[in-house]
Scaffold this active site. Structure first.
Site, PDB file in Angstrom:
ATOM      1  N   HIS A  10      -3.679   5.365   0.230  1.00 45.43           N
ATOM      2  CA  HIS A  10      -3.662   3.946  -0.135  1.00 45.43           C
ATOM      3  C   HIS A  10      -2.440   3.602  -0.970  1.00 45.43           C
ATOM      4  O   HIS A  10      -1.862   2.522  -0.831  1.00 45.43           O
ATOM      5  CB  HIS A  10      -4.946   3.572  -0.886  1.00 45.43           C
ATOM      6  CG  HIS A  10      -6.115   3.336   0.017  1.00 45.43           C
ATOM      7  ND1 HIS A  10      -7.065   2.373  -0.205  1.00 45.43           N
ATOM      8  CD2 HIS A  10      -6.484   3.939   1.173  1.00 45.43           C
ATOM      9  CE1 HIS A  10      -7.969   2.393   0.765  1.00 45.43           C
ATOM     10  NE2 HIS A  10      -7.651   3.347   1.603  1.00 45.43           N
ATOM     11  N   ASP A  11      -2.034   4.517  -1.849  1.00 44.35           N
ATOM     12  CA  ASP A  11      -0.849   4.250  -2.660  1.00 44.35           C
ATOM     13  C   ASP A  11       0.362   4.041  -1.758  1.00 44.35           C
ATOM     14  O   ASP A  11       1.070   3.046  -1.866  1.00 44.35           O
ATOM     15  CB  ASP A  11      -0.600   5.412  -3.634  1.00 44.35           C
ATOM     16  CG  ASP A  11       0.526   5.098  -4.608  1.00 44.35           C
ATOM     17  OD1 ASP A  11       0.679   3.905  -4.974  1.00 44.35           O
ATOM     18  OD2 ASP A  11       1.270   6.023  -4.993  1.00 44.35           O
ATOM     19  N   VAL A  22       0.469   0.802   0.473  1.00 40.52           N
ATOM     20  CA  VAL A  22       0.566  -0.490  -0.210  1.00 40.52           C
ATOM     21  C   VAL A  22       1.744  -0.421  -1.174  1.00 40.52           C
ATOM     22  O   VAL A  22       1.681   0.281  -2.175  1.00 40.52           O
ATOM     23  CB  VAL A  22      -0.739  -0.829  -0.968  1.00 40.52           C
ATOM     24  CG1 VAL A  22      -0.607  -2.173  -1.661  1.00 40.52           C
ATOM     25  CG2 VAL A  22      -1.927  -0.828  -0.019  1.00 40.52           C
ATOM     26  N   GLY A  53       4.457   1.201  -1.046  1.00 40.56           N
ATOM     27  CA  GLY A  53       5.124   2.493  -1.157  1.00 40.56           C
ATOM     28  C   GLY A  53       4.454   3.447  -2.133  1.00 40.56           C
ATOM     29  O   GLY A  53       3.597   3.051  -2.918  1.00 40.56           O
ATOM     30  N   GLU A  64      -4.060  -3.626  -7.618  1.00 43.75           N
ATOM     31  CA  GLU A  64      -4.379  -3.134  -6.262  1.00 43.75           C
ATOM     32  C   GLU A  64      -5.762  -2.502  -6.181  1.00 43.75           C
ATOM     33  O   GLU A  64      -6.505  -2.698  -5.224  1.00 43.75           O
ATOM     34  CB  GLU A  64      -3.362  -2.050  -5.840  1.00 43.75           C
ATOM     35  CG  GLU A  64      -2.096  -2.570  -5.248  1.00 43.75           C
ATOM     36  CD  GLU A  64      -1.094  -1.450  -4.975  1.00 43.75           C
ATOM     37  OE1 GLU A  64      -1.504  -0.313  -4.659  1.00 43.75           O
ATOM     38  OE2 GLU A  64       0.113  -1.725  -5.085  1.00 43.75           O
ATOM     39  N   ASP A  84       4.186   4.744  -5.132  1.00 51.69           N
ATOM     40  CA  ASP A  84       4.731   4.423  -6.456  1.00 51.69           C
ATOM     41  C   ASP A  84       3.646   4.361  -7.525  1.00 51.69           C
ATOM     42  O   ASP A  84       3.868   3.781  -8.594  1.00 51.69           O
ATOM     43  CB  ASP A  84       5.487   3.086  -6.408  1.00 51.69           C
ATOM     44  CG  ASP A  84       4.570   1.910  -6.105  1.00 51.69           C
ATOM     45  OD1 ASP A  84       3.378   2.152  -5.767  1.00 51.69           O
ATOM     46  OD2 ASP A  84       5.020   0.761  -6.219  1.00 51.69           O
ATOM     47  N   ASP A 103      -9.668  21.488   7.565  1.00 51.22           N
ATOM     48  CA  ASP A 103      -9.335  22.239   8.774  1.00 51.22           C
ATOM     49  C   ASP A 103      -9.275  21.315   9.993  1.00 51.22           C
ATOM     50  O   ASP A 103      -9.456  20.104   9.870  1.00 51.22           O
ATOM     51  CB  ASP A 103     -10.373  23.351   8.990  1.00 51.22           C
ATOM     52  CG  ASP A 103     -11.789  22.791   9.116  1.00 51.22           C
ATOM     53  OD1 ASP A 103     -11.960  21.554   9.104  1.00 51.22           O
ATOM     54  OD2 ASP A 103     -12.734  23.590   9.221  1.00 51.22           O
ATOM     55  N   THR A 155     -11.206  15.101   7.472  1.00 51.43           N
ATOM     56  CA  THR A 155     -11.898  16.398   7.566  1.00 51.43           C
ATOM     57  C   THR A 155     -12.587  16.742   6.241  1.00 51.43           C
ATOM     58  O   THR A 155     -13.396  17.655   6.167  1.00 51.43           O
ATOM     59  CB  THR A 155     -10.923  17.542   7.957  1.00 51.43           C
ATOM     60  OG1 THR A 155     -11.649  18.761   8.065  1.00 51.43           O
ATOM     61  CG2 THR A 155      -9.826  17.735   6.922  1.00 51.43           C
TER      62      THR A 155
END
Ligand code: HEM
Ligand SMILES: *[C@@H]1O[C@H](CO)[C@@H](O)[C@H](O)[C@H]1NC(C)=O
Ligand SMILES: *[C@@H]1O[C@H](CO)[C@@H](O)[C@H](O)[C@H]1NC(C)=O
Ligand SMILES: *[C@@H]1O[C@H](CO)[C@@H](O)[C@H](O)[C@H]1NC(C)=O
Length: 330
Positions: A70-71, A74, A76, A92, A78, A258, A201
């Site tokens: 998510h970082d 949205v 970049g 955010e 940062d 995996d 996974t």
């Protein structure tokens, strides 16, 4: 130097140039051992903090990997996703999709930052964005996934706004073309998108994210969902279930990072519609089959893709700084 985020390209050239641009920019900005001079032990400090957290709760793994995704998608990579809202601005993390961001991911970053800052020479020298990138690598390795050299040198973003999240993340109802387009906007190919989906996974999804596949509409249960899984999911997520209830996304090896995720797709055991369609759609099925067949191929593809993801929108120079507190803009 041309800042990656300021590249201007004609619409026609955009798609073709994106992947190349991302590579060129990162070559100038990120590198391994970036902190060798200022904080030589940073990687082991972060690894120790993540290991400690992991021993307390396995939820750390999915929560941290999800947070990194998510970082990066949205504004970049940062650490803008780590910033807390203030009375004046909604960050955010408080966008409605935030229900999915488990507190243990934030806690992992905060604790690793504290461990880094406890070493005098490292104090306020390592960005929260890089700490999240390292913690993600460490969480994956702790869960039995590949251990890779992580590129570093990101600065922390100067802003974080819930409004900037809109349209940047994919709902599980997206079709293959929508998913491919979203990842392409971030310089990631369809093959990268399939490999990165293996983030599923490990970790959990709330019942509401797949409820429509088991009941509700005329199309339920989803014919691409394995009948035995329909029954399990109906039992775990009964009608009117508490919205906080979540189930493991890889029902076979939920705690191991995996390629079982891809083998699950081959037998209709993908939990989200966006997982299962990677196998249903003939354009991505060959990629799924290849990654299901070989764990070596899976690890190679995943490492390549997550390294590319870590290059999205990297901030340098006046575009960022190093936050004293990852949850608060300086
Ligand atoms: C391809 C598009 C993607 C879609 C539509 C998607 C969607 C979702 C959804 C709906 C959830 C469940 C959220 C919840 O109910 O709490 C989830 C969880 C998760 N996603 Fe994705 N995702 C995508 C790609 C990715 C990528 C690229 C990664 C990272 C490499 C990732 C990592 C995770 C992880 C680790 C979780 C579990 C979170 C936890 O256990 O706290 N996802 N995703
Ligand atoms: C919120 O805005 C007010 C008025 O603009 C300002 O005085 C205050 O410092 C701000 N608070 C924060 C936490 O940014
Ligand atoms: C998620 O965002 C909502 C506002 O959209 C907020 O009320 C809630 O506290 C947030 N939840 C978490 C876990 O941050
Ligand atoms: C459903 O899953 C089981 C394994 O859990 C598998 O043996 C079976 O072939 C699957 N059915 C279909 C239609 O893929």
């Amino acid at each position: 130097m041309v800042a990656c985020t300021n590249l201007r390209l004609s619409a026609a050239a955009l798609l073709a140039a994106l992947a190349a641009a991302a590579t060129v920019c990162s070559a100038q900005q990120l590198r391994r051992n970036y902190y060798a001079g200022v904080c030589p032990n940073v990687e082991s400090i972060v690894r120790d903090a993540v290991t400690k957290k992991y021993r307390e709760t396995f939820i750390t793994v999915g929560a941290t990997v999800h947070l990194f995704f998510h970082d990066c998608f949205v504004e970049g990579c940062d650490a803008s996703v780590v910033v807390a809202s203030t009375p004046n601005s909604t960050a955010e993390k408080d966008h409605p999709v935030n229900l999915s961001l488990a507190g243990d991911g934030f806690d992992t970053v905060i604790r690793a930052k504290a461990a880094v800052d406890a070493v005098p020479r490292c104090r306020n020298r390592v960005s929260c964005a890089d700490i999240l990138a390292m913690a993600t690598r460490d969480a994956i390795a702790l869960a039995g996934g590949p251990s890779y050299a992580v590129e570093l040198g990101r600065l922390d973003g100067l802003s974080s706004a819930a409004t900037s999240v809109d349209g940047k993340l994919a709902p599980p109802t997206f079709d293959l073309d929508q998913l491919t387009a979203l990842f392409a906007r971030n310089g990631l190919s369809r093959a990268d998108m399939v490999a990165l989906s293996a983030g599923h996974t490990v970790g959990f999804a709330h019942c509401g994210t797949f409820a429509a596949r088991i009941r509700g509409g005329a199309a339920a249960p989803d014919p691409t969902l394995n009948r035995s899984l329909v029954e399990k999911l109906a039992a775990w997520c009964p009608d009117g279930v508490d919205p906080r209830v979540a189930v493991t996304m890889d029902v076979v090896t939920p705690r191991v990072f995996d390629n079982q995720y891809f083998r699950n797709l081959q037998v209709g055991m993908g939990l989200l519609a966006s997982d299962q369609l990677l196998y249903t759609d003939s354009r991505s099925r060959p990629i799924v089959d290849a990654l299901a067949r070989s764990s070596v191929a899976f690890e190679r593809a995943f490492v390549e893709a997550i390294t590319k993801m870590g290059r999205i929108g990297v901030k340098t120079g006046a575009q960022g700084n190093i936050r004293r507190n990852c949850a608060v803009l300086n």
